[in-house]
Design a protein around this motif. Sequence first.
Motif, PDB file in Angstrom:
ATOM      1  N   ARG A  60       0.866  -1.180   0.000  1.00 19.94           N
ATOM      2  CA  ARG A  60       0.000   0.000   0.000  1.00 19.94           C
ATOM      3  C   ARG A  60       0.900   1.227   0.000  1.00 19.94           C
ATOM      4  O   ARG A  60       1.698   1.410   0.913  1.00 19.94           O
ATOM      5  N   PHE A  61       0.740   2.019  -1.028  1.00 19.64           N
ATOM      6  CA  PHE A  61       1.546   3.226  -1.116  1.00 19.64           C
ATOM      7  C   PHE A  61       0.653   4.432  -0.890  1.00 19.64           C
ATOM      8  O   PHE A  61      -0.517   4.396  -1.236  1.00 19.64           O
ATOM      9  N   PRO A  62       1.139   5.471  -0.243  1.00 16.08           N
ATOM     10  CA  PRO A  62       2.538   5.754   0.060  1.00 16.08           C
ATOM     11  C   PRO A  62       3.038   5.168   1.372  1.00 16.08           C
ATOM     12  O   PRO A  62       4.215   5.275   1.698  1.00 16.08           O
ATOM     13  N   ALA A  63       2.184   4.497   2.159  1.00 18.18           N
ATOM     14  CA  ALA A  63       2.607   3.989   3.476  1.00 18.18           C
ATOM     15  C   ALA A  63       3.798   3.043   3.378  1.00 18.18           C
ATOM     16  O   ALA A  63       4.689   3.074   4.224  1.00 18.18           O
ATOM     17  N   ASP A  64       3.862   2.204   2.335  1.00 18.75           N
ATOM     18  CA  ASP A  64       4.952   1.230   2.239  1.00 18.75           C
ATOM     19  C   ASP A  64       6.265   1.841   1.766  1.00 18.75           C
ATOM     20  O   ASP A  64       7.268   1.135   1.677  1.00 18.75           O
ATOM     21  N   HIS A  65       6.292   3.135   1.477  1.00 16.96           N
ATOM     22  CA  HIS A  65       7.569   3.795   1.185  1.00 16.96           C
ATOM     23  C   HIS A  65       8.367   4.017   2.465  1.00 16.96           C
ATOM     24  O   HIS A  65       9.577   4.184   2.420  1.00 16.96           O
ATOM     25  N   GLY A  66       7.698   4.052   3.600  1.00 17.85           N
ATOM     26  CA  GLY A  66       8.349   4.362   4.877  1.00 17.85           C
ATOM     27  C   GLY A  66       8.635   3.116   5.697  1.00 17.85           C
ATOM     28  O   GLY A  66       8.594   1.993   5.202  1.00 17.85           O
ATOM     29  N   PRO A  67       8.921   3.312   6.977  1.00 17.36           N
ATOM     30  CA  PRO A  67       9.286   2.196   7.856  1.00 17.36           C
ATOM     31  C   PRO A  67       8.104   1.300   8.185  1.00 17.36           C
ATOM     32  O   PRO A  67       6.949   1.716   8.133  1.00 17.36           O
ATOM     33  N   HIS A  68       8.427   0.078   8.520  1.00 16.65           N
ATOM     34  CA  HIS A  68       7.465  -0.923   8.970  1.00 16.65           C
ATOM     35  C   HIS A  68       7.914  -1.356  10.367  1.00 16.65           C
ATOM     36  O   HIS A  68       8.682  -2.313  10.507  1.00 16.65           O
ATOM     37  N   PRO A  69       7.470  -0.661  11.411  1.00 19.45           N
ATOM     38  CA  PRO A  69       8.009  -0.876  12.754  1.00 19.45           C
ATOM     39  C   PRO A  69       7.808  -2.282  13.302  1.00 19.45           C
ATOM     40  O   PRO A  69       8.501  -2.680  14.219  1.00 19.45           O
ATOM     41  N   GLY A  70       6.891  -3.059  12.739  1.00 22.92           N
ATOM     42  CA  GLY A  70       6.682  -4.415  13.242  1.00 22.92           C
ATOM     43  C   GLY A  70       7.808  -5.371  12.892  1.00 22.92           C
ATOM     44  O   GLY A  70       7.945  -6.430  13.492  1.00 22.92           O
TER      45      GLY A  70
END
Length: 120
Positions: A60-70
Amino acid sequence: MNRRSIPGLALLALLAAAGVYLLARVDRPHPPRAALSVAGALRNADNAGFLRADSPRAFRFPADHGPHPGFRTEWWYYTGNLETREGRRFGFQLTFFRSALTATPQARTSEWAASHAYLA
């Protein structure tokens, strides 16, 4: 002093120096050795509580351009190609790594803390 006594005195001096050296090593306490190694810190890491990338997932972009804290570890690449006026070509890559220390991120209350809320 005659010439015959020189080798004997040299041997005696050598033995005395060796004795002093050995006594100094035995009597002196050895300070603890500290080492810092990223590989060592991650080698025996506990992965409990972290997500694992063990199957395909929808992006899912733009969310997947950034960090994935999990996830425990992530990296981002910035790559490019350049060419000079003379026609020489160069490639480059800049990589940023993120490695979490705990599965539960700490709250960041600083006004200067990075925020990725705009990516959601």
